[in-house]
Enzyme design. Structure first.
Site, PDB file in Angstrom:
ATOM      1  N   PRO A 131     -10.889  -1.169-100.960  1.00  0.00           N
ATOM      2  CA  PRO A 131     -10.287  -0.305 -99.632  1.00  0.00           C
ATOM      3  C   PRO A 131      -8.939  -0.678 -99.320  1.00  0.00           C
ATOM      4  CG  PRO A 131     -11.986  -2.005 -99.330  1.00  0.00           C
ATOM      5  CD  PRO A 131     -11.985  -1.938-100.842  1.00  0.00           C
ATOM      6  N   ASN A 132      -8.227   0.407 -98.831  1.00  0.00           N
ATOM      7  CA  ASN A 132      -6.884   0.504 -98.282  1.00  0.00           C
ATOM      8  C   ASN A 132      -5.859   0.124 -99.232  1.00  0.00           C
ATOM      9  OD1 ASN A 132      -7.820   1.020 -95.538  1.00  0.00           O
ATOM     10  ND2 ASN A 132      -8.808  -1.023 -95.601  1.00  0.00           N
ATOM     11  N   TYR A 185       2.473  -6.858 -98.635  1.00  0.00           N
ATOM     12  CA  TYR A 185       2.099  -6.391-100.031  1.00  0.00           C
ATOM     13  C   TYR A 185       3.133  -5.685-100.730  1.00  0.00           C
ATOM     14  CZ  TYR A 185      -2.519  -7.179 -97.819  1.00  0.00           C
ATOM     15  OH  TYR A 185      -3.569  -7.499 -97.111  1.00  0.00           O
ATOM     16  N   ASN A 233      -9.394  -5.767-107.969  1.00  0.00           N
ATOM     17  CA  ASN A 233      -8.736  -6.141-106.750  1.00  0.00           C
ATOM     18  C   ASN A 233      -9.913  -5.587-105.867  1.00  0.00           C
ATOM     19  OD1 ASN A 233      -7.849  -6.953-104.222  1.00  0.00           O
ATOM     20  ND2 ASN A 233      -5.746  -6.048-105.243  1.00  0.00           N
ATOM     21  N   ALA A 247     -10.758  -6.179 -99.362  1.00  0.00           N
ATOM     22  CA  ALA A 247     -11.437  -6.833 -98.138  1.00  0.00           C
ATOM     23  C   ALA A 247     -12.910  -7.343 -98.518  1.00  0.00           C
ATOM     24  CB  ALA A 247     -11.398  -5.964 -96.815  1.00  0.00           C
ATOM     25  N   HIS A 303     -14.177 -10.577 -99.564  1.00  0.00           N
ATOM     26  CA  HIS A 303     -14.628 -11.813 -98.910  1.00  0.00           C
ATOM     27  C   HIS A 303     -15.867 -11.616 -98.030  1.00  0.00           C
ATOM     28  CE1 HIS A 303     -10.244 -12.452 -99.346  1.00  0.00           C
ATOM     29  NE2 HIS A 303      -9.961 -11.518 -98.699  1.00  0.00           N
ATOM     30  N   GLU A 353     -10.187 -11.268-111.519  1.00  0.00           N
ATOM     31  CA  GLU A 353     -10.082 -10.850-110.116  1.00  0.00           C
ATOM     32  C   GLU A 353      -8.649 -10.939-109.793  1.00  0.00           C
ATOM     33  OE1 GLU A 353     -12.162 -13.483-107.520  1.00  0.00           O
ATOM     34  OE2 GLU A 353     -11.102 -12.785-105.559  1.00  0.00           O
ATOM     35  N   HIS A 402      -5.277 -10.384-106.968  1.00  0.00           N
ATOM     36  CA  HIS A 402      -4.800 -10.022-105.682  1.00  0.00           C
ATOM     37  C   HIS A 402      -3.302  -9.963-105.437  1.00  0.00           C
ATOM     38  CE1 HIS A 402      -8.803 -10.593-104.009  1.00  0.00           C
ATOM     39  NE2 HIS A 402      -9.100 -11.441-104.655  1.00  0.00           N
ATOM     40  N   ARG A 453      -3.163 -17.390 -96.537  1.00  0.00           N
ATOM     41  CA  ARG A 453      -3.657 -16.591 -95.612  1.00  0.00           C
ATOM     42  C   ARG A 453      -4.547 -17.079 -94.537  1.00  0.00           C
ATOM     43  NH1 ARG A 453      -3.394 -10.645 -97.426  1.00  0.00           N
ATOM     44  NH2 ARG A 453      -2.968 -10.369 -95.399  1.00  0.00           N
TER      45      ARG A 453
HETATM   46  O1  CA2 Z   1      -3.846  -9.632-101.659  1.00  0.00           O
HETATM   47  C1  CA2 Z   1      -4.717  -8.587-101.904  1.00  0.00           C
HETATM   48  O2  CA2 Z   1      -4.569  -8.036-103.083  1.00  0.00           O
HETATM   49  C2  CA2 Z   1      -5.664  -8.243-101.277  1.00  0.00           C
HETATM   50  O3  CA2 Z   1      -6.865  -7.966-101.991  1.00  0.00           O
HETATM   51  C3  CA2 Z   1      -5.652  -7.123-100.459  1.00  0.00           C
HETATM   52  C4  CA2 Z   1      -6.565  -6.890 -99.354  1.00  0.00           C
HETATM   53  C5  CA2 Z   1      -7.190  -7.809 -98.443  1.00  0.00           C
HETATM   54  O4  CA2 Z   1      -8.012  -7.571 -97.657  1.00  0.00           O
HETATM   55  C6  CA2 Z   1      -7.553  -9.204 -99.118  1.00  0.00           C
HETATM   56  O5  CA2 Z   1      -7.552 -10.175 -98.298  1.00  0.00           O
HETATM   57  C7  CA2 Z   1      -6.120  -9.346-100.265  1.00  0.00           C
HETATM   58  C8  CA2 Z   1      -6.145  -5.663 -98.274  1.00  0.00           C
HETATM   59  C9  CA2 Z   1      -5.727  -4.337 -99.172  1.00  0.00           C
HETATM   60  C10 CA2 Z   1      -5.008  -3.362 -98.003  1.00  0.00           C
HETATM   61  O6  CA2 Z   1      -3.824  -2.994 -98.459  1.00  0.00           O
HETATM   62  C11 CA2 Z   1      -2.826  -2.582 -97.496  1.00  0.00           C
HETATM   63  C12 CA2 Z   1      -1.841  -2.036 -98.207  1.00  0.00           C
HETATM   64  C13 CA2 Z   1      -0.926  -1.400 -97.126  1.00  0.00           C
HETATM   65  C14 CA2 Z   1      -1.153  -1.368 -95.895  1.00  0.00           C
HETATM   66  C15 CA2 Z   1      -2.387  -2.036 -95.369  1.00  0.00           C
HETATM   67  C16 CA2 Z   1      -3.245  -2.466 -96.187  1.00  0.00           C
END
Ligand code: CA2
Length: 151
Positions: free
Chosen positions: A9-10, A22, A73, A76, A79, A97, A99, A106
């Site tokens: 997601p996202n 990111y 990947n 969210a 976790h 996996e 990230h 974090r």
């Molecule tokens: O660091 C990573 O790749 C994560 O998997 C990214 C997830 C986060 O919940 C994990 O803890 C670590 C979040 C992805 C959301 O990506 C966004 C990208 C741009 C703007 C907002 C969110």
């Protein structure tokens, strides 16, 4: 050799928000880099992104018949998702996996990963490069396994 690359997601928002965490490159750029790397390494990739846990679980289940390894990947769901962990354990394919960010540095809630309880390799904090490293590792690991069975 066929690798299923899953993004949770996202991640489709990459480049649009939170560039400090990111990076400023888009999700399309990430997918392009993955396809190019796969071509260089000589593996086939199927790319799938979803914001829905069940859709990711369905895709992992299908991989049993369509893939030799998984690069994921879970975003969210890393976790929170016992369902994704169970699906990965059920199909039992070599799994990496990945990230983008360094989840070890974090918030506390990002420092535990259900998926890490199954993944054979976990890469974090290397941005897009982590996906390249993950594909490389899978191609070498699956290659060695295939060779072992042929001997
Ligand atoms: O660091 C990573 O790749 C994560 O998997 C990214 C997830 C986060 O919940 C994990 O803890 C670590 C979040 C992805 C959301 O990506 C966004 C990208 C741009 C703007 C907002 C969110």
């Amino acid at each position: 050799m066929r690798i299923l690359v899953l993004n949770g997601p996202n991640l489709n928002l990459l480049g649009v928000r939170e560039p400090a965490v990111y990076g400023d490159r888009s999700f399309a750029a990430l997918e392009e880099m993955i396809r190019k790397t796969a071509e260089e390494i000589g593996v086939e990739v199927e790319l799938f992104q979803s914001n829905h846990e069940g859709a990711l679980v369905d895709k992992i289940q299908q991989a049993l018949h369509t893939a030799d390894g998984i690069l994921i990947n879970p975003a969210a769901y890393t976790h929170t998702s016992v369902a994704i962990l169970d699906a990965l354990k059920a199909v039992a394919l070599p799994t990496v996996e990945v990230h983008l960010s360094d989840i070890s540095k974090r918030e506390a809630f990002r420092q535990f990963s259900y998926v890490s309880l199954y993944a054979q390799k976990v890469i974090y904090g290397k941005g897009f490069e982590g996906y390249r490293e993950g594909l490389q590792w899978l191609s070498e690991t699956i290659g060695k396994e295939t060779q072992k069975h042929a001997d």
